[in-house]
Design a protein around this motif. Structure first.
Motif, PDB file in Angstrom:
ATOM      1  N   ALA A 128      25.181 -45.687  32.048  1.00 45.71           N
ATOM      2  CA  ALA A 128      23.796 -46.012  32.385  1.00 45.71           C
ATOM      3  C   ALA A 128      23.044 -46.554  31.188  1.00 45.71           C
ATOM      4  CB  ALA A 128      23.076 -44.764  32.909  1.00 45.71           C
ATOM      5  N   ALA A 129      23.497 -46.205  29.990  1.00 47.95           N
ATOM      6  CA  ALA A 129      22.818 -46.638  28.768  1.00 47.95           C
ATOM      7  C   ALA A 129      23.764 -46.485  27.585  1.00 47.95           C
ATOM      8  CB  ALA A 129      21.551 -45.817  28.532  1.00 47.95           C
ATOM      9  N   VAL A 130      23.381 -47.150  26.495  1.00 50.98           N
ATOM     10  CA  VAL A 130      24.096 -47.045  25.218  1.00 50.98           C
ATOM     11  C   VAL A 130      23.073 -46.682  24.157  1.00 50.98           C
ATOM     12  CG1 VAL A 130      25.460 -48.284  23.480  1.00 50.98           C
ATOM     13  CG2 VAL A 130      25.833 -48.743  25.923  1.00 50.98           C
ATOM     14  N   ALA A 131      23.455 -45.801  23.228  1.00 52.04           N
ATOM     15  CA  ALA A 131      22.563 -45.387  22.145  1.00 52.04           C
ATOM     16  C   ALA A 131      23.289 -45.473  20.822  1.00 52.04           C
ATOM     17  CB  ALA A 131      22.069 -43.959  22.391  1.00 52.04           C
ATOM     18  N   TYR A 132      22.518 -45.596  19.746  1.00 50.30           N
ATOM     19  CA  TYR A 132      23.145 -45.547  18.418  1.00 50.30           C
ATOM     20  C   TYR A 132      22.252 -44.784  17.455  1.00 50.30           C
ATOM     21  CZ  TYR A 132      20.653 -49.175  15.599  1.00 50.30           C
ATOM     22  OH  TYR A 132      19.752 -49.893  14.862  1.00 50.30           O
ATOM     23  N   GLY A 133      22.832 -44.444  16.282  1.00 48.51           N
ATOM     24  CA  GLY A 133      22.221 -43.452  15.410  1.00 48.51           C
ATOM     25  C   GLY A 133      21.275 -43.948  14.347  1.00 48.51           C
ATOM     26  N   GLU A 134      20.452 -44.917  14.635  1.00 47.19           N
ATOM     27  CA  GLU A 134      19.435 -45.305  13.672  1.00 47.19           C
ATOM     28  C   GLU A 134      18.455 -44.152  13.487  1.00 47.19           C
ATOM     29  OE1 GLU A 134      16.957 -49.292  13.098  1.00 47.19           O
ATOM     30  OE2 GLU A 134      16.204 -48.118  14.775  1.00 47.19           O
ATOM     31  N   ASN A 135      18.124 -43.829  12.219  1.00 47.55           N
ATOM     32  CA  ASN A 135      17.152 -42.769  11.967  1.00 47.55           C
ATOM     33  C   ASN A 135      15.825 -43.365  11.490  1.00 47.55           C
ATOM     34  OD1 ASN A 135      17.059 -42.890   8.967  1.00 47.55           O
ATOM     35  ND2 ASN A 135      19.173 -42.157   9.082  1.00 47.55           N
ATOM     36  N   ALA A 136      14.834 -42.497  11.305  1.00 47.80           N
ATOM     37  CA  ALA A 136      13.488 -42.979  10.972  1.00 47.80           C
ATOM     38  C   ALA A 136      13.432 -43.639   9.605  1.00 47.80           C
ATOM     39  CB  ALA A 136      12.495 -41.815  11.038  1.00 47.80           C
ATOM     40  N   ASP A 137      14.273 -43.213   8.671  1.00 52.62           N
ATOM     41  CA  ASP A 137      14.324 -43.875   7.364  1.00 52.62           C
ATOM     42  C   ASP A 137      14.853 -45.297   7.495  1.00 52.62           C
ATOM     43  OD1 ASP A 137      13.281 -41.755   5.892  1.00 52.62           O
ATOM     44  OD2 ASP A 137      15.247 -40.869   5.510  1.00 52.62           O
ATOM     45  N   ASP A 138      15.854 -45.481   8.358  1.00 55.97           N
ATOM     46  CA  ASP A 138      16.416 -46.820   8.562  1.00 55.97           C
ATOM     47  C   ASP A 138      15.361 -47.791   9.059  1.00 55.97           C
ATOM     48  OD1 ASP A 138      18.975 -45.930   7.866  1.00 55.97           O
ATOM     49  OD2 ASP A 138      19.511 -45.478   9.943  1.00 55.97           O
ATOM     50  N   VAL A 139      14.486 -47.307   9.924  1.00 58.03           N
ATOM     51  CA  VAL A 139      13.451 -48.167  10.504  1.00 58.03           C
ATOM     52  C   VAL A 139      12.566 -48.753   9.410  1.00 58.03           C
ATOM     53  CG1 VAL A 139      11.403 -48.207  11.986  1.00 58.03           C
ATOM     54  CG2 VAL A 139      13.442 -46.925  12.693  1.00 58.03           C
ATOM     55  N   ARG A 140      12.325 -47.970   8.365  1.00 57.14           N
ATOM     56  CA  ARG A 140      11.419 -48.403   7.305  1.00 57.14           C
ATOM     57  C   ARG A 140      12.084 -49.324   6.290  1.00 57.14           C
ATOM     58  NH1 ARG A 140       9.497 -43.008   8.298  1.00 57.14           N
ATOM     59  NH2 ARG A 140      11.011 -42.100   6.859  1.00 57.14           N
ATOM     60  N   ARG A 141      13.404 -49.451   6.345  1.00 54.84           N
ATOM     61  CA  ARG A 141      14.096 -50.287   5.358  1.00 54.84           C
ATOM     62  C   ARG A 141      14.168 -51.737   5.836  1.00 54.84           C
ATOM     63  NH1 ARG A 141      19.053 -47.464   2.273  1.00 54.84           N
ATOM     64  NH2 ARG A 141      19.219 -49.644   1.640  1.00 54.84           N
ATOM     65  N   PRO A 142      13.988 -52.685   4.913  1.00 58.81           N
ATOM     66  CA  PRO A 142      14.018 -54.093   5.314  1.00 58.81           C
ATOM     67  C   PRO A 142      15.426 -54.671   5.399  1.00 58.81           C
ATOM     68  CG  PRO A 142      13.525 -53.935   2.980  1.00 58.81           C
ATOM     69  CD  PRO A 142      13.612 -52.514   3.499  1.00 58.81           C
ATOM     70  N   ASP A 143      16.435 -53.891   4.998  1.00 57.42           N
ATOM     71  CA  ASP A 143      17.793 -54.422   4.944  1.00 57.42           C
ATOM     72  C   ASP A 143      18.650 -53.887   6.088  1.00 57.42           C
ATOM     73  OD1 ASP A 143      17.729 -51.828   3.887  1.00 57.42           O
ATOM     74  OD2 ASP A 143      19.518 -52.154   2.678  1.00 57.42           O
TER      75      ASP A 143
END
Length: 289
Positions: A128-143
């Motif tokens: 029904a869906a796919v998820a992956y493990g991005e965390n909140a720190d990753d969101v703030r990184r530009p790379d």
């Protein structure tokens, strides 16, 4: 919505873990893009606890950029969690944009992974869906251009949505007893090649062999940066003295040369995350850790 969690968790961490569970409401059967690292392992463990093992599939992308040791370790972690693993063979090395190795290389890699999951796993397993493990720190990184690929493929990011940063991820992983809770970050082997220098299976194999020998010599973490004939080794600062002393220095030199490098250098800055990408996207030289 309830999820059984260890009583040792702080109220804040328990609330965040519950928020991850809430993100998964109506998302079963769920595929979790899984690498064996702490982020995707925690997501997988929480998904299994909330949805049930029969409603979760761990999807492991396999290619020349994944070290054999990392592949085996991922299977071990999934077995500990009690999750099924489905491997998909990704072909990013056949993509000219990936091989060209620009700062957006990770986008092409993740886009290939999510495309393969859509084409080969979603229908086969009725996901029904796919998820992956991005965390909140990753969101703030530009790379992290891989995040754009996730958005384009409508992949869920429950850890980031729940505000879980890397420290919180590790705390909850420890509370759950995950064997990878304190595992150092293990970016794909392609991250060892400077941008705009072609990524090739041969270079990746050199890096994999050299880093494997460093692990066998007892170093807790390492990066072998590929600069043509030169291997630039990064290890934690506290381990540099041991690397360049006595018989260990001779063993490091011999083993890294055996991987195909002509010269071997040790970077006094130690382990640097995003060493090649951050300097291009925001003018910095990477971050320690």
């Amino acid at each position: 919505m309830t999820i059984t969690l260890p009583p040792t968790l702080t109220d804040a961490d328990a609330e965040a873990a519950g928020c991850v569970a809430a993100q998964l409401r109506g998302a079963s059967p769920l595929g979790v893009a899984f690498s064996g690292g702490v982020d995707s392992s925690l997501l997988l463990a929480l998904a299994v606890r909330f949805l049930g093992a029969d409603q979760v599939v761990a999807v492991l992308g396999v290619s020349s950029s994944l070290a054999a040791d990392e592949r085996a370790a991922a299977h071990d972690v999934a077995a500990f969690i009690g999750a099924r693993v489905v491997e998909v063979r990704t072909r990013e090395s056949e993509l000219p944009a990936y091989r060209a190795n620009g700062p957006d290389r990770c986008f092409h890699c993740k886009d290939e992974l999510f495309t393969r999951i859509s084409d080969e796993v979603v229908t086969a397993h009725g996901l029904a869906a796919v998820a992956y493990g991005e965390n909140a720190d990753d969101v703030r990184r530009p790379d992290r251009p891989g995040s754009r690929a996730a958005a384009e493929h409508r992949v869920l990011r429950p850890l980031a949505a729940a505000g879980l940063d890397k420290a919180a991820v590790r705390r909850i992983a420890r509370a759950l007893g995950l064997p990878c809770a304190d595992k150092p970050a293990a970016p794909c082997l392609a991250s060892r090649i400077p941008h705009f220098e072609e990524v090739s299976p041969e270079k990746l194999a050199q890096v994999e062999q050299a880093e494997k020998t460093l692990r066998q010599l007892g170093f807790s973490d390492s990066r072998v940066r590929h600069h043509g004939d030169i291997a630039r080794i990064e290890v934690p600062v506290a381990e540099i003295v041991r690397m360049v002393s006595g018989t260990t220095r001779e063993e490091v030199l011999a083993s890294v040369k055996a991987a195909g490098f002509r010269m071997v250098a040790v970077d006094l800055a130690g382990i640097t995350s995003g060493a090649f990408t951050l300097s291009l996207v925001d003018g910095t030289g990477g971050s320690r850790g």
